[in-house]
Motif scaffolding. Sequence first.
Motif, PDB file in Angstrom:
ATOM      1  N   PRO A   1      -2.331   9.361   5.993  1.00 11.82           N
ATOM      2  CA  PRO A   1      -3.637   9.412   5.080  1.00 11.82           C
ATOM      3  C   PRO A   1      -4.429   8.288   4.939  1.00 11.82           C
ATOM      4  N   THR A   2      -3.661   7.122   4.919  1.00  8.87           N
ATOM      5  CA  THR A   2      -4.235   5.900   4.884  1.00  8.87           C
ATOM      6  C   THR A   2      -4.739   5.445   6.304  1.00  8.87           C
ATOM      7  N   ASP A   3      -4.326   5.829   7.355  1.00  5.65           N
ATOM      8  CA  ASP A   3      -4.794   5.504   8.755  1.00  5.65           C
ATOM      9  C   ASP A   3      -6.194   6.191   8.676  1.00  5.65           C
TER      10      ASP A   3
ATOM     11  N   GLY B   1       5.628   0.678  16.691  1.00  2.00           N
ATOM     12  CA  GLY B   1       6.749   1.193  15.753  1.00  2.00           C
ATOM     13  C   GLY B   1       6.457   2.738  15.479  1.00  2.00           C
ATOM     14  N   ARG B   2       7.186   3.204  14.491  1.00  4.07           N
ATOM     15  CA  ARG B   2       7.085   4.461  14.058  1.00  4.07           C
ATOM     16  C   ARG B   2       7.374   4.747  12.488  1.00  4.07           C
ATOM     17  N   CYS B   3       7.218   5.720  12.061  1.00  2.92           N
ATOM     18  CA  CYS B   3       7.686   6.209  10.460  1.00  2.92           C
ATOM     19  C   CYS B   3       9.099   6.901  10.955  1.00  2.92           C
TER      20      CYS B   3
ATOM     21  N   ILE C   1      -5.824  -2.793  -2.933  1.00  2.00           N
ATOM     22  CA  ILE C   1      -4.509  -3.366  -2.597  1.00  2.00           C
ATOM     23  C   ILE C   1      -4.825  -4.640  -1.738  1.00  2.00           C
ATOM     24  N   PHE C   2      -5.584  -4.498  -0.539  1.00 12.42           N
ATOM     25  CA  PHE C   2      -5.877  -5.574   0.288  1.00 12.42           C
ATOM     26  C   PHE C   2      -6.845  -6.769  -0.428  1.00 12.42           C
ATOM     27  N   GLY C   3      -7.629  -6.252  -1.130  1.00  7.73           N
ATOM     28  CA  GLY C   3      -8.586  -6.954  -2.051  1.00  7.73           C
ATOM     29  C   GLY C   3      -7.653  -7.928  -2.827  1.00  7.73           C
TER      30      GLY C   3
ATOM     31  N   PRO D   1       0.857  -1.380   0.008  1.00  6.97           N
ATOM     32  CA  PRO D   1       0.085  -0.080  -0.045  1.00  6.97           C
ATOM     33  C   PRO D   1       0.804   1.277  -0.030  1.00  6.97           C
ATOM     34  N   ASP D   2       0.340   2.326  -0.476  1.00  5.81           N
ATOM     35  CA  ASP D   2       0.899   3.705  -0.584  1.00  5.81           C
ATOM     36  C   ASP D   2       0.105   4.426   0.419  1.00  5.81           C
ATOM     37  N   ALA D   3       0.877   4.926   1.172  1.00 10.51           N
ATOM     38  CA  ALA D   3       0.477   5.687   2.685  1.00 10.51           C
ATOM     39  C   ALA D   3      -0.217   6.960   2.281  1.00 10.51           C
TER      40      ALA D   3
ATOM     41  N   ASP E   1      14.016   8.921   6.937  1.00 12.45           N
ATOM     42  CA  ASP E   1      15.059   8.152   6.045  1.00 12.45           C
ATOM     43  C   ASP E   1      14.506   6.749   5.535  1.00 12.45           C
ATOM     44  N   ARG E   2      13.566   6.575   5.558  1.00 10.23           N
ATOM     45  CA  ARG E   2      12.804   5.118   5.022  1.00 10.23           C
ATOM     46  C   ARG E   2      11.706   5.815   4.214  1.00 10.23           C
ATOM     47  N   SER E   3      10.497   5.972   5.079  1.00  6.17           N
ATOM     48  CA  SER E   3       9.265   6.419   4.221  1.00  6.17           C
ATOM     49  C   SER E   3       9.026   7.937   3.995  1.00  6.17           C
ATOM     50  N   GLY E   4      10.145   8.664   4.543  1.00  4.76           N
ATOM     51  CA  GLY E   4       9.984  10.299   4.565  1.00  4.76           C
ATOM     52  C   GLY E   4       8.798  10.798   5.731  1.00  4.76           C
ATOM     53  N   PHE E   5       7.816   9.814   6.077  1.00  2.00           N
ATOM     54  CA  PHE E   5       7.149  10.228   7.166  1.00  2.00           C
ATOM     55  C   PHE E   5       7.799  10.151   8.517  1.00  2.00           C
ATOM     56  N   ASP E   6       7.222  10.813   9.555  1.00  2.46           N
ATOM     57  CA  ASP E   6       7.945  11.021  10.748  1.00  2.46           C
ATOM     58  C   ASP E   6       6.978  10.654  11.960  1.00  2.46           C
TER      59      ASP E   6
ATOM     60  N   ALA F   1      -8.653  -4.584  11.078  1.00  2.00           N
ATOM     61  CA  ALA F   1      -7.786  -5.347  12.137  1.00  2.00           C
ATOM     62  C   ALA F   1      -6.451  -5.329  11.765  1.00  2.00           C
ATOM     63  N   LEU F   2      -5.989  -5.488  10.753  1.00  2.00           N
ATOM     64  CA  LEU F   2      -4.506  -5.576  10.221  1.00  2.00           C
ATOM     65  C   LEU F   2      -3.869  -4.312  10.657  1.00  2.00           C
ATOM     66  N   SER F   3      -4.657  -3.145  10.320  1.00  2.00           N
ATOM     67  CA  SER F   3      -3.992  -1.681  10.421  1.00  2.00           C
ATOM     68  C   SER F   3      -3.489  -1.615  12.134  1.00  2.00           C
ATOM     69  N   GLY F   4      -4.133  -2.254  13.019  1.00  2.00           N
ATOM     70  CA  GLY F   4      -3.969  -2.074  14.301  1.00  2.00           C
ATOM     71  C   GLY F   4      -2.499  -2.360  14.558  1.00  2.00           C
TER      72      GLY F   4
HETATM   73  C1  HEM Z   1      -2.865  -0.429   5.703  1.00  3.30           C
HETATM   74  C2  HEM Z   1      -2.012   0.100   4.786  1.00  3.30           C
HETATM   75  C3  HEM Z   1      -0.380   0.325   5.346  1.00  3.30           C
HETATM   76  C4  HEM Z   1       0.159   1.338   5.022  1.00  3.30           C
HETATM   77  C5  HEM Z   1       0.058   2.225   4.035  1.00  3.30           C
HETATM   78  C6  HEM Z   1       1.301   1.193   6.192  1.00  3.30           C
HETATM   79  C7  HEM Z   1       2.447   2.384   5.747  1.00  3.30           C
HETATM   80  C8  HEM Z   1       3.557   2.201   6.559  1.00  3.30           C
HETATM   81  C9  HEM Z   1       4.601   3.167   6.600  1.00  3.30           C
HETATM   82  C10 HEM Z   1       4.820   4.390   5.807  1.00  3.30           C
HETATM   83  C11 HEM Z   1       5.494   3.034   7.539  1.00  3.30           C
HETATM   84  C12 HEM Z   1       6.625   3.850   8.103  1.00  3.30           C
HETATM   85  C13 HEM Z   1       7.747   2.992   7.512  1.00  3.30           C
HETATM   86  C14 HEM Z   1       9.044   3.605   8.040  1.00  3.30           C
HETATM   87  O1  HEM Z   1       9.451   4.780   7.826  1.00  3.30           O
HETATM   88  O2  HEM Z   1       9.934   3.125   8.916  1.00  3.30           O
HETATM   89  C15 HEM Z   1       4.993   1.749   8.340  1.00  3.30           C
HETATM   90  C16 HEM Z   1       5.567   1.316   9.385  1.00  3.30           C
HETATM   91  C17 HEM Z   1       5.011   0.090   9.834  1.00  3.30           C
HETATM   92  N1  HEM Z   1       3.952  -0.543   9.719  1.00  3.30           N
HETATM   93 FE1  HEM Z   1       2.577  -0.258   7.923  1.00  3.30          FE
HETATM   94  N2  HEM Z   1       1.306   0.260   6.473  1.00  3.30           N
HETATM   95  C18 HEM Z   1       0.265  -0.298   6.280  1.00  3.30           C
HETATM   96  C19 HEM Z   1      -0.482  -1.624   6.871  1.00  3.30           C
HETATM   97  C20 HEM Z   1       0.495  -2.358   7.835  1.00  3.30           C
HETATM   98  C21 HEM Z   1       0.136  -3.623   8.191  1.00  3.30           C
HETATM   99  C22 HEM Z   1      -1.146  -4.426   7.581  1.00  3.30           C
HETATM  100  C23 HEM Z   1       1.095  -3.979   9.166  1.00  3.30           C
HETATM  101  C24 HEM Z   1       1.264  -5.312   9.941  1.00  3.30           C
HETATM  102  C25 HEM Z   1       0.150  -6.049  10.128  1.00  3.30           C
HETATM  103  C26 HEM Z   1       1.856  -2.771   9.324  1.00  3.30           C
HETATM  104  C27 HEM Z   1       2.726  -2.936  10.216  1.00  3.30           C
HETATM  105  C28 HEM Z   1       3.704  -1.757  10.471  1.00  3.30           C
HETATM  106  C29 HEM Z   1       4.795  -1.642  11.499  1.00  3.30           C
HETATM  107  C30 HEM Z   1       4.847  -2.757  12.666  1.00  3.30           C
HETATM  108  C31 HEM Z   1       5.437  -0.507  11.319  1.00  3.30           C
HETATM  109  C32 HEM Z   1       6.498   0.049  12.180  1.00  3.30           C
HETATM  110  C33 HEM Z   1       8.068  -0.365  11.638  1.00  3.30           C
HETATM  111  C34 HEM Z   1       8.994   0.215  12.424  1.00  3.30           C
HETATM  112  O3  HEM Z   1       8.882   0.954  13.568  1.00  3.30           O
HETATM  113  O4  HEM Z   1      10.225   0.144  12.098  1.00  3.30           O
HETATM  114  N3  HEM Z   1       1.698  -1.926   8.377  1.00  3.30           N
HETATM  115  N4  HEM Z   1       3.834   1.481   7.665  1.00  3.30           N
END
Ligand code: HEM
Length: 373
Positions: free
Chosen positions: A318-320, A263-265, A242-244, A230-232, A268-273, A255-258
């Motif tokens: 934005p996706t959240d 963690g965090r953004c 995407i999930f479909g 997915p694109d955030a 230097d990875r996604s650009g988000f913070d 549920a997955l988004s929970g």
């Molecule tokens: C719904 C669509 C999703 C989008 C657009 C998305 C996007 C992102 C982005 C942009 C980051 C930040 C990456 C970084 O800068 O380090 C991130 C981190 C993370 N995502 Fe998602 N994500 C999605 C769904 C999920 C799902 C389904 C899971 C797990 C089941 C997940 C687990 C995580 C975790 C644990 C992190 C933190 C990583 C870290 O702290 O290094 N995400 N996600």
Amino acid sequence: MATNQAARLLLRAAARASHVAPRPVVRPSAFTLVRIPKQGRGNGRRYYSSEAAPKSGGSGGIIFAAVAAIAGGGGYYLYSTGQLDSLISAAGIPAKEFVPTQEDYAKIYNEIAKRLVEFDEYDDGSYGPVLVRLAWHASGTYDVETKTGGSNGATMRFQPESDHGANAGLKAARDFLEPVKEKFPWISYSDLWILSGVCALQQMGGPVIPFRPGRSDRDISACTPDGRLPDATKEHKHLRAIFGRMGFNDQEIVALSGAHALGRCHTDRSGFDGPWTFSPTMLTNDYYKLLLNEKWSWKKWNGPAQYEDKTKALMMLPTDMALVKDREFKKWVDKYAKDQDAFFKDFSDVVVKLFELGVPFKQEERWVFKVVE
Ligand code: HEM
């Protein structure tokens, strides 16, 4: 080193003698081993079987002598690189299958849990979140129609998949697991990455996530094209598309988004913070509570568009925010914000489904590993 070189020379000689080329270092999930009496087994590892060795004559005799000579250290080198199998089959020696048991996988779970505690200086104090992201990005490439992608293969080891924008920063997770792979070379990378996601979620206070092995590593040709994750910056339509494609419905997407309780953004990875919650190393339903109860506004900065709360310490993508803007998604956000048990139950079910996408399992039974206190 000298022993390893000797081992390599002996291997080549053995292969020449039997006209069998050394097998490339690719391990199937179950592989062939033979056992030797206790004195030859350093660290409880299994080496060559003297009982199984031919008594005399031919290349087998030479090979046996060679292997016996290196059984101490070089034997383990051959075993760990997979070349012992070649030597054994070159000699035509009957071999015994090593089929790892639940106990063998539990050892790996425990090793990862131990490393999570040991390397607690990383990020917010844990590699847990980035391991969860690795397991999710390995799985989330699945396409239900073409049956390509998914956690079977661990193709993120290769470029271009490792360089896909969505995978930025995941090298940290892969590198964290490398010593575990070295210690337990029989596990496939694809099972290891998923087991590490299971371990991280459980160790960070999440629900039980049952696991079954059966993933095997594939080569570069199985890499998926860019754009499957997915694109955030996008909204509800994109999430459903995407999930479909992976085979998930609205409830499962929410549920997955929970997982974003963790963690965090990183700029230097996604650009988000920033993190989504105040407890980024504990899985809770806070992500849903914050989505509903905080006042979110656009962050004023030069980075990509994201939301921030009043304290400016937390963020949403934005996706959240799409999960509360879309009425069908919001129903589930309401439910999970009120009821952590309901979230944990549905989260466990949907993560098991995610982690198993596209895997041709032979084993029906799933195992549960104990949390390491
Ligand atoms: C719904 C669509 C999703 C989008 C657009 C998305 C996007 C992102 C982005 C942009 C980051 C930040 C990456 C970084 O800068 O380090 C991130 C981190 C993370 N995502 Fe998602 N994500 C999605 C769904 C999920 C799902 C389904 C899971 C797990 C089941 C997940 C687990 C995580 C975790 C644990 C992190 C933190 C990583 C870290 O702290 O290094 N995400 N996600």
